[in-house]
Write a protein that holds these residues in place. Structure first.
Motif, short mmCIF file in Angstrom:
data_model
loop_
_atom_site.label_atom_id
_atom_site.label_comp_id
_atom_site.label_asym_id
_atom_site.label_seq_id
_atom_site.Cartn_x
_atom_site.Cartn_y
_atom_site.Cartn_z
N GLU A 78 68.76 20.41 -19.36
CA GLU A 78 69.95 20.75 -20.05
C GLU A 78 69.32 20.60 -21.67
N THR A 79 69.61 21.52 -22.48
CA THR A 79 68.81 21.55 -23.64
C THR A 79 70.09 21.08 -24.90
N GLU A 80 71.47 21.36 -24.77
CA GLU A 80 72.37 20.76 -25.50
C GLU A 80 72.45 19.20 -25.70
N TYR A 87 70.38 17.18 -26.33
CA TYR A 87 69.61 16.62 -27.45
C TYR A 87 70.44 16.66 -28.66
N PHE A 133 60.81 16.98 -22.12
CA PHE A 133 60.31 18.25 -22.36
C PHE A 133 59.72 19.03 -21.26
N SER A 187 57.25 27.53 -18.67
CA SER A 187 58.33 26.67 -19.44
C SER A 187 58.34 27.24 -20.98
N HIS A 217 63.89 27.46 -27.10
CA HIS A 217 65.18 27.07 -27.07
C HIS A 217 65.55 25.63 -27.45
N VAL A 218 64.92 24.93 -26.58
CA VAL A 218 65.28 23.34 -26.94
C VAL A 218 64.90 23.24 -28.33
#
Length: 483
Positions: A201-203, A205, A235, A241, A245-246
């Motif tokens: 999940e990136t959100e 952060y 990461f 990968s 996006h992140v």
């Protein structure tokens, strides 16, 4: 900065090549039987520049626990990275390379007292905490420490969740700990969080950065002067990968909550730098045909392949890092894939690398490739049952060497230009003690000023790769040039 010991050598390669090409060259010699790694240093360098391009505000502090390969950490140090250390031994390793203490964070919220004292002795002042007990311990052994409070901020999905072990609640616990630190006369300078290793999940952060902003305000009210935000790790590092996006999520959150440039922002990437840089090669040394469990047809079979590395070696990542490994035949085949499983070399029935897979028929002596094997593999591997930990050979592309040789304070003697690709073999077992067998006749001593060559020495102008250290050698292959 010290990088390599006297016995370490790096072979400089000319011309086009890839890691797979060199693995084939090693295998085609016909003498290699042990598993081995190819480490692509160009991948590490390329990823460092990609990180700086996408997140210019975030300084990478490499997580040493992910892979403590001396060539890897030395190269990151030369490029300007900082380091996340979790123990006295890791601090010793990084400082022995000449890295300054202010480029190290002691990022273990539950430290042993002796490790805190060592950190104080060598000048590593920055360290994390998440409990009252840790504050009291630091007060006793290192009252001048620069403290970073670690809060819990879990990703919805992560390869290895860490919030179950570390991180105080940012709402109910963190403000109280900040006040306690002030009462104890300790200085808190920042906030850290870790979303979980291999976060999907990136959100998350953005959530962590928002909580950190609120705690900066609480800390200021308690009298602390906050100057550091640590985004932790999580990461992804696989070949496919993508960091973009992140990076966008982090950059947007920083501009929203920390627009001031006076706050230093760091992160603790591990697998991002290490995973894709390493390719493992294993040999099929045995096979067994058994009746298929799934098929009603009794003639349908399942093949068990036995390879020379397993879950007690490199594939410990299957058990401890929840990694999904993929086998790839070194020599492509047009034969139809068949149901199979892949097993390690030990006599333990739990030593199963792949319980179910599809591979073309393989004969004993065939080799398999395993990509993205640089994260949480070698540091945990053991020679259980007498099977060796894979060696890593060191080779560097000439174009990259031309740049790094000026960053590395290594003499020309540490490099071998050209020469055959040779994998250092596992050292032979120690000979029996003198009590068990007679001593051999002494060999004549070499004349003063002359060295006596070993029977296995390479001929002149045909240098072989030399071991990097006592545990394993390094092979660094480069296919990416510095930007």
């Amino acid at each position: 900065m010290k990088v390599l010991q006297d016995e370490q050598r790096i072979t400089v390669m000319e011309g086009p090549w890839t890691p797979v090409d060199v693995i084939k060259q090693v295998v085609d010699e016909g003498t290699q039987e042990d598993p081995f790694y190819v480490m692509n240093l160009g991948e590490v360098v390329n990823r460092y520049h990609r990180w700086k391009e996408l997140m210019p505000r975030v300084e990478p502090f490499y997580a040493v626990k992910c892979n403590d390969d001396k060539v890897l950490v030395s190269t990151l140090a030369a490029l300007g990275a900082g380091f996340d250390c979790a123990s006295k031994a890791e601090i010793q390793l990084i400082t022995s390379l000449g890295v300054k203490p202010d480029r190290i964070i002691f990022a273990n919220p539950a430290k042993m007292a002796s490790h805190i004292r060592y950190s104080a002795a060598v000048g590593v002042d920055l360290m994390t905490f998440d409990s009252e007990i840790e504050l009291l311990k630091i007060k006793q052994h290192m009252p001048h420490a620069q403290l970073v409070i670690r809060i819990r901020c879990d990703a919805a999905v992560a390869q290895c969740p860490l919030g179950i072990k570390f991180g105080c609640d940012p709402v109910s616990e963190a403000p109280r700990l900040l006040k306690l630190a002030a009462v104890l006369g300790l200085e808190v300078v920042g906030v850290s969080f870790h979303v979980g290793s291999g976060a999907a999940e990136t959100e998350v952060y953005a959530r962590g950065i928002q909580w950190a902003r609120a705690l900066f305000t609480s800390a200021a009210r308690a009298g602390h002067r906050m100057r550091l935000l640590d985004l932790g790790g999580g990461f992804a590092g696989g070949s496919h990968s993508c960091l973009a996006h992140v990076a966008q999520v982090i950059n947007n959150a920083l501009e929203t909550h920390f627009p001031e440039r006076s706050v230093q922002v760091i992160a603790e990437p591990g697998r991002y730098f290490a995973a894709a840089a390493y390719t493992l090669a294993t040999m099929v040394h045995a096979k067994r045909e058994v009746a298929s469990k799934d098929g009603a047809d009794q003639d349908e079979t399942h093949t068990m392949y036995f390879v020379n590395d397993g879950v007690y070696g490199s594939f410990n990542c299957v058990l401890y890092d929840h990694q999904q490994v993929v086998a790839e035949p070194l020599v492509p085949s047009t034969a139809a894939p068949r149901p199979c499983s892949v097993w390690g070399p030990s006599c333990d029935g739990l030593d199963c690398v792949l319980p179910s897979s599809l591979l073309p028929p393989l004969a004993p002596g065939a080799w398999l490739l395993w990509r993205d094997m640089g994260a949480y593999t070698l540091p945990v591997a053991s020679p259980f049952n007498g099977f060796p930990v894979p060696r890593v050979l060191t080779v560097i592309d000439a174009a990259l060497w031309a740049v790094l040789k000026d960053l590395w304070p290594i003499s020309e003697a540490h490099f071998v230009h050209g020469g055959p690709i040779v994998v250092p073999q596992t050292p032979p077992l120690s000979p029996p003690s003198p009590a068990a067998c007679p001593s051999p006749s002494p060999s004549p001593s070499p004349s003063p000023g002359h060295s006596q060559p070993s029977p296995s020495s390479s001929p002149p102008h045909s240098p072989a790769l030399a071991p990097l250290d006592d545990s394993h050698s390094r092979l660094v292959f480069v296919e990416c040039a510095l930007k």
